[in-house]
Design an enzyme around this catalytic site. Structure first.
Site, PDB file in Angstrom:
ATOM      1  N   LYS A 116     -59.530 -26.952-115.299  1.00  0.00           N
ATOM      2  CA  LYS A 116     -59.784 -26.246-116.568  1.00  0.00           C
ATOM      3  C   LYS A 116     -61.167 -25.616-116.447  1.00  0.00           C
ATOM      4  O   LYS A 116     -62.094 -25.941-117.209  1.00  0.00           O
ATOM      5  CB  LYS A 116     -59.684 -27.267-117.723  1.00  0.00           C
ATOM      6  CG  LYS A 116     -59.766 -26.672-119.117  1.00  0.00           C
ATOM      7  CD  LYS A 116     -58.523 -25.934-119.548  1.00  0.00           C
ATOM      8  CE  LYS A 116     -58.720 -25.295-120.907  1.00  0.00           C
ATOM      9  NZ  LYS A 116     -57.627 -24.376-121.284  1.00  0.00           N
TER      10      LYS A 116
ATOM     11  N   ASP B   7     -53.456 -25.832-118.486  1.00  0.00           N
ATOM     12  CA  ASP B   7     -52.512 -25.492-119.561  1.00  0.00           C
ATOM     13  C   ASP B   7     -51.425 -24.550-119.033  1.00  0.00           C
ATOM     14  O   ASP B   7     -50.235 -24.709-119.327  1.00  0.00           O
ATOM     15  CB  ASP B   7     -53.234 -24.908-120.797  1.00  0.00           C
ATOM     16  CG  ASP B   7     -54.283 -23.853-120.451  1.00  0.00           C
ATOM     17  OD1 ASP B   7     -54.575 -23.649-119.249  1.00  0.00           O
ATOM     18  OD2 ASP B   7     -54.805 -23.227-121.393  1.00  0.00           O
TER      19      ASP B   7
ATOM     20  N   ASP C 254     -46.001 -36.849-115.577  1.00  0.00           N
ATOM     21  CA  ASP C 254     -44.927 -37.230-116.516  1.00  0.00           C
ATOM     22  C   ASP C 254     -44.027 -36.022-116.786  1.00  0.00           C
ATOM     23  O   ASP C 254     -42.805 -36.129-116.815  1.00  0.00           O
ATOM     24  CB  ASP C 254     -45.513 -37.710-117.860  1.00  0.00           C
ATOM     25  CG  ASP C 254     -45.712 -39.220-117.896  1.00  0.00           C
ATOM     26  OD1 ASP C 254     -46.035 -39.796-116.833  1.00  0.00           O
ATOM     27  OD2 ASP C 254     -45.549 -39.822-118.974  1.00  0.00           O
TER      28      ASP C 254
ATOM     29  N   TYR D 232     -61.204 -41.422-116.752  1.00  0.00           N
ATOM     30  CA  TYR D 232     -60.751 -42.812-116.787  1.00  0.00           C
ATOM     31  C   TYR D 232     -61.883 -43.778-116.462  1.00  0.00           C
ATOM     32  O   TYR D 232     -61.851 -44.940-116.857  1.00  0.00           O
ATOM     33  CB  TYR D 232     -59.628 -43.036-115.763  1.00  0.00           C
ATOM     34  CG  TYR D 232     -58.256 -42.633-116.220  1.00  0.00           C
ATOM     35  CD1 TYR D 232     -57.989 -41.344-116.658  1.00  0.00           C
ATOM     36  CD2 TYR D 232     -57.202 -43.537-116.189  1.00  0.00           C
ATOM     37  CE1 TYR D 232     -56.724 -40.968-117.048  1.00  0.00           C
ATOM     38  CE2 TYR D 232     -55.927 -43.174-116.582  1.00  0.00           C
ATOM     39  CZ  TYR D 232     -55.690 -41.889-117.006  1.00  0.00           C
ATOM     40  OH  TYR D 232     -54.436 -41.534-117.392  1.00  0.00           O
TER      41      TYR D 232
ATOM     42  N   ASP E 108     -52.192 -37.360-114.518  1.00  0.00           N
ATOM     43  CA  ASP E 108     -51.415 -38.311-115.316  1.00  0.00           C
ATOM     44  C   ASP E 108     -50.423 -37.559-116.195  1.00  0.00           C
ATOM     45  O   ASP E 108     -49.235 -37.856-116.235  1.00  0.00           O
ATOM     46  CB  ASP E 108     -52.373 -39.140-116.190  1.00  0.00           C
ATOM     47  CG  ASP E 108     -51.624 -40.083-117.111  1.00  0.00           C
ATOM     48  OD1 ASP E 108     -50.695 -40.754-116.633  1.00  0.00           O
ATOM     49  OD2 ASP E 108     -51.966 -40.131-118.315  1.00  0.00           O
TER      50      ASP E 108
HETATM   51  C1  IPM Z   1     -49.792 -43.931-114.954  1.00  0.00           C
HETATM   52  C2  IPM Z   1     -50.018 -44.646-116.263  1.00  0.00           C
HETATM   53  C3  IPM Z   1     -51.418 -45.239-116.259  1.00  0.00           C
HETATM   54  C4  IPM Z   1     -52.401 -44.103-116.129  1.00  0.00           C
HETATM   55  C5  IPM Z   1     -51.756 -46.113-117.474  1.00  0.00           C
HETATM   56  C6  IPM Z   1     -50.788 -47.257-117.642  1.00  0.00           C
HETATM   57  C7  IPM Z   1     -53.173 -46.630-117.418  1.00  0.00           C
HETATM   58  O1  IPM Z   1     -49.812 -43.787-117.321  1.00  0.00           O
HETATM   59  O2  IPM Z   1     -49.876 -44.591-113.893  1.00  0.00           O
HETATM   60  O3  IPM Z   1     -49.530 -42.739-114.987  1.00  0.00           O
HETATM   61  O4  IPM Z   1     -52.712 -43.428-117.108  1.00  0.00           O
HETATM   62  O5  IPM Z   1     -52.835 -43.862-114.997  1.00  0.00           O
HETATM   63 MG    MG Z   2     -49.052 -41.888-116.743  1.00  0.00          MG
END
Ligand code: IPM
Ligand code: MG
Length: 362
Positions: free
Chosen positions: A191, A223, A251, A142, A247
């Site tokens: 990884k 993975d 999710d 990032y 990240d």
């Molecule tokens: C998160 C989001 C952010 C990230 C984006 C909006 C930049 O997906 O906080 O997980 O990737 O960190």
């Molecule tokens: Mg995210």
């Protein structure tokens, strides 16, 4: 207690979910006699529209001057054509870097009331899901060099993934300390079969392990981890991983608990000032329709009370009220299962109201 909170409503559903979290905080001040002062901060697409910059310096300074920061969400299709360095998300990255909040804490815990909303088979869910992802937040791909250029007549893009050993060590320590306070198990995810940065990551984690003999450290390739999270999530206690893996895995982890709309996060550095936000995005498709789930943001506000303001009873009060509203059968659309007998579909505002109604001083 008196606290100043920088409030970033942001874009999409950001303003409506943050408004509900602020009403919850108002109720906390009423019940416990605190005084919260809210300072509005523009960040993301709305700041691009107003100032041509997703996080003007003055806005960052407001956050640095506050006791903590509460954020809704940023971004949306309206700003898709904006060049990389000026995108709404860049505002968020600059905020994280500016606040030096390198440790992002994302819990994946199943609420018993929402077990049926999990896409996993009941026999997996019944074994329990309660783990935490500690994501490195201010380094890695990032924050490496990003470039798009022409080479031999073709367009080429590059994103650099770089970590220094001290960046790894400080997040590693947070991982170990967190595991020590929980179930004593830390899984370091990388990884290392492909990436140099991951081989350094693994080496540093094992050096640290000597200082934490009470924590059991395991390594897992990212993975495989993605697969294990859906196959046997009960095996995890604390996962520590680099920025982009965290990240993606967070999710995935949120989804198996029912809905990403339920998950808060804290981002902390070396001081008590934190950045608190739900882990979901700005959901532009449902923005302004009173359909969003405010619970992730409300729980983020509870984390702020607990971790930045040392107000454990107040945080418990908010979390119990969320649980009570779920017990009473109130559900926003994202957590309403197909068979919704006995449940009541509510909007964002009504969910907030029901939670506040359930807040009692413990
Ligand atoms: C998160 C989001 C952010 C990230 C984006 C909006 C930049 O997906 O906080 O997980 O990737 O960190
Ligand atoms: Mg995210």
């Amino acid at each position: 207690m008196q606290k100043t909170i920088a409030v970033i409503r942001g874009d999409g559903i950001g303003p409506e979910i943050v408004d509900q979290a602020l009403l919850v905080l108002d109720r906390i001040s009423g019940l416990y006699g605190h005084e919260f002062t809210y300072i509005d901060v523009d960040m993301g697409g709305c700041a691009i529209d107003k100032y041509g910059d997703p996080l003007p310096e003055e806005m960052l300074q407001k956050c640095l001057a506050a006791d903590s920061v509460l954020l809704g969400a940023v971004g949306g299709p309206k700003w898709n054509q904006v060049p990389g360095p000026m995108r709404p998300e860049k505002g968020l990255l600059r905020l994280r870097a500016g606040m030096e909040v390198y440790s992002n804490n994302r819990p994946a815990k199943i609420w018993p009331q929402l077990a049926s909303a999990s896409p996993l088979k009941p026999q997996i869910v019944e074994k329990g899901i309660d783990f935490l992802i500690v994501r490195e937040l201010t380094g890695g791909i990032y924050f490496g060099r990003h470039d798009t250029f022409t080479e031999d007549g073709r367009t080429v893009a590059v994103d650099e993934l770089r970590y220094s050993e001290d960046e790894i060590r400080r997040i590693g320590r947070i991982g170990f300390e967190t595991a020590r306070k929980r179930g004593g198990k830390l899984c370091s995810v990388e990884k290392s079969n492909v990436l140099d940065s991951s081989r350094l990551w693994k080496k540093v984690m094992h050096e640290l392990a000597d200082e934490y003999p009470d924590v059991v450290l395991t390594d897992m390739l990212v993975d495989n981890c993605a697969m294990q999270i859906v196959k046997d999530p009960g095996q995890f206690d604390v996962i520590v991983t680099e920025n982009m893996f965290g990240d993606i895995l967070s999710d995935e982890a949120s989804m198996i608990t029912g809905s990403i709309g339920m998950i808060p996060s804290s981002s902390l550095g070396d001081t008590s000032r934190g950045l608190y936000e739900p882990i979901h995005g700005s959901a532009p498709d449902i923005a302004g329709k009173d359909l969003a789930n405010p619970i992730g943001t409300i729980l983020a506000a509870a984390m702020m009370l607990r971790y930045s303001f040392d107000m454990a009873a107040e945080a418990d009060c908010v979390e119990s009220a969320v649980s009570a509203a779920l017990d009473q059968g109130f559900r926003t659309g994202d957590i309403l299962p197909p068979n919704s007998d006995g449940l009541t579909l509510v909007g964002c505002r009504e969910m907030g109201r029901r939670i506040i109604e359930n807040m009692k001083k413990g």
